[in-house]
Design a protein around this motif. Structure first.
Motif, short mmCIF file in Angstrom:
data_model
loop_
_atom_site.label_atom_id
_atom_site.label_comp_id
_atom_site.label_asym_id
_atom_site.label_seq_id
_atom_site.Cartn_x
_atom_site.Cartn_y
_atom_site.Cartn_z
N ILE A 7 42.64 28.16 -11.21
CA ILE A 7 43.60 27.25 -10.58
C ILE A 7 44.97 27.90 -10.77
CG2 ILE A 7 44.64 24.94 -10.62
CD1 ILE A 7 42.01 24.11 -12.24
N THR A 8 45.63 28.26 -9.69
CA THR A 8 46.94 28.90 -9.79
C THR A 8 48.01 27.85 -10.08
OG1 THR A 8 46.26 30.59 -8.20
CG2 THR A 8 48.64 30.32 -8.56
N LEU A 9 48.73 28.04 -11.17
CA LEU A 9 49.87 27.18 -11.49
C LEU A 9 51.17 27.79 -11.00
CD1 LEU A 9 48.97 26.23 -15.17
CD2 LEU A 9 48.87 24.73 -13.17
N LYS A 10 51.25 29.11 -11.08
CA LYS A 10 52.44 29.84 -10.65
C LYS A 10 51.99 31.10 -9.95
CE LYS A 10 56.91 31.12 -11.13
NZ LYS A 10 57.68 30.64 -10.01
N THR B 215 50.22 18.86 -11.68
CA THR B 215 51.46 18.87 -10.90
C THR B 215 52.66 19.08 -11.82
OG1 THR B 215 50.45 17.43 -9.25
CG2 THR B 215 52.86 17.53 -9.27
N TYR B 216 52.65 18.39 -12.95
CA TYR B 216 53.73 18.53 -13.93
C TYR B 216 53.84 19.99 -14.39
CZ TYR B 216 56.33 18.07 -18.31
OH TYR B 216 57.24 18.24 -19.33
N LEU B 217 52.71 20.58 -14.76
CA LEU B 217 52.72 21.97 -15.22
C LEU B 217 53.27 22.91 -14.15
CD1 LEU B 217 49.31 22.49 -17.08
CD2 LEU B 217 51.58 22.92 -18.01
N SER B 218 52.78 22.76 -12.94
CA SER B 218 53.24 23.63 -11.85
C SER B 218 54.74 23.44 -11.61
CB SER B 218 52.46 23.35 -10.57
OG SER B 218 52.97 24.15 -9.53
N ASN B 219 55.20 22.20 -11.59
CA ASN B 219 56.63 21.94 -11.37
C ASN B 219 57.49 22.57 -12.47
OD1 ASN B 219 56.18 20.60 -8.98
ND2 ASN B 219 56.25 18.56 -9.92
N LYS B 220 57.06 22.44 -13.73
CA LYS B 220 57.82 23.01 -14.85
C LYS B 220 57.87 24.54 -14.74
CE LYS B 220 59.39 20.67 -17.90
NZ LYS B 220 60.75 20.11 -17.90
N MET B 221 56.83 25.12 -14.14
CA MET B 221 56.79 26.57 -14.01
C MET B 221 57.58 27.08 -12.81
SD MET B 221 52.93 27.28 -15.22
CE MET B 221 52.44 26.82 -16.88
N HIS B 222 58.34 26.19 -12.21
CA HIS B 222 59.26 26.58 -11.14
C HIS B 222 60.68 26.19 -11.50
CE1 HIS B 222 55.39 27.01 -9.15
NE2 HIS B 222 56.01 27.89 -8.40
N GLU B 223 60.94 26.03 -12.79
CA GLU B 223 62.28 25.77 -13.33
C GLU B 223 62.65 26.95 -14.23
OE1 GLU B 223 61.95 22.10 -15.52
OE2 GLU B 223 61.50 20.92 -13.74
N ARG C 213 59.03 29.31 -4.41
CA ARG C 213 57.67 28.79 -4.25
C ARG C 213 57.27 29.06 -2.80
NH1 ARG C 213 54.70 24.11 -6.77
NH2 ARG C 213 56.44 23.67 -8.13
N GLU C 214 56.21 29.85 -2.63
CA GLU C 214 55.77 30.21 -1.28
C GLU C 214 55.08 29.03 -0.59
OE1 GLU C 214 53.09 33.67 0.80
OE2 GLU C 214 53.89 34.04 -1.21
N HIS C 215 54.31 28.26 -1.36
CA HIS C 215 53.54 27.16 -0.79
C HIS C 215 53.70 25.91 -1.64
CE1 HIS C 215 51.49 30.13 1.69
NE2 HIS C 215 51.23 30.83 0.60
N LYS C 216 53.47 24.76 -1.04
CA LYS C 216 53.41 23.50 -1.77
C LYS C 216 52.23 23.60 -2.74
CE LYS C 216 52.59 18.59 -0.77
NZ LYS C 216 51.34 18.37 -1.50
N PHE C 217 52.35 22.99 -3.92
CA PHE C 217 51.28 23.06 -4.92
C PHE C 217 50.11 22.17 -4.49
CE2 PHE C 217 49.42 21.52 -9.03
CZ PHE C 217 48.81 22.71 -9.37
N VAL C 218 48.97 22.82 -4.28
CA VAL C 218 47.72 22.12 -3.96
C VAL C 218 46.69 22.64 -4.97
CG1 VAL C 218 45.89 21.77 -2.25
CG2 VAL C 218 48.28 22.01 -1.50
N PRO C 219 46.36 21.84 -6.00
CA PRO C 219 45.43 22.33 -7.01
C PRO C 219 44.05 22.59 -6.41
CG PRO C 219 46.34 20.18 -7.65
CD PRO C 219 46.82 20.50 -6.28
#
Length: 173
Positions: free
Chosen positions: A38-41, A96-104, A111-117
């Motif tokens: 699962i890609t987070l970043k 979602t929280y993890l992915s968002n934190k990894m874009h701060e 971010r190339e794409h919206k996060f879709v787990p």
């Protein structure tokens, strides 16, 4: 110092990886480059100094998280944007929280794409192949559950394969 290509991902349990690989072996030309994940970043470049800051931020994030559960019940597709079929991870606030934190800061923020787990099971297929694979798989039901208790900072080798740079386990040790 030349920047290195990094990414951040979660590797699910062996059972989920086995299910994903049963499709990936046939339908994913990148099968041998990285295990199901699962890609987070998404991939990003970083120097040695920059990656040290990212490592510290990853550790801080892992320390504040508790293990959480994920569920996979079906496949989906990114068509018509790409001919990618994937195991869809049900809505999950922790991912979602993890992915968002990894874009701060201190992470690169683009971010190339919206996060879709998801866990990719086919990609780079022709339109007809994609239609066949997605058409047959979307009728399948999956009942996969897993507990996520860590994530990995990965780096890309010269041959395109990915390997673990560091693992971050949730919760204070």
């Amino acid at each position: 110092m030349t920047p290195v290509t990094y990414g951040i991902a979660i590797f699910p349990s062996k059972h989920i990886q086995d299910v994903a690989n049963s499709y990936r072996m046939r339908y994913d030309p990148r099968y041998s480059l990285i295990p199901p994940h699962i890609t987070l970043k998404e991939r990003f470049q970083a120097t040695e100094d920059e990656i040290k800051q990212v490592e510290d931020a990853c550790q801080k994030l892992a320390d504040e998280m508790d293990p959480f559960d994920i569920e996979i019940n079906r496949v989906s597709s990114f068509s018509p944007i790409t001919h990618t079929v994937y195991l869809k991870i049900e809505e999950n606030d922790d991912l979602t929280y993890l992915s968002n934190k990894m874009h701060e800061e201190p992470f690169p923020q683009e971010r190339e794409h919206k996060f879709v787990p998801h866990i990719t099971i086919s990609q780079e297929l022709s339109e007809d192949e994609h239609s066949d694979v997605y058409g047959s798989l979307r009728l399948s039901e999956f009942d996969l559950k897993d507990t996520v208790d860590r994530f990995q900072l990965l780096y890309q080798l010269d041959d395109g394969a990915w390997t673990v740079h560091e693992t971050f386990k949730f919760g204070k040790e």
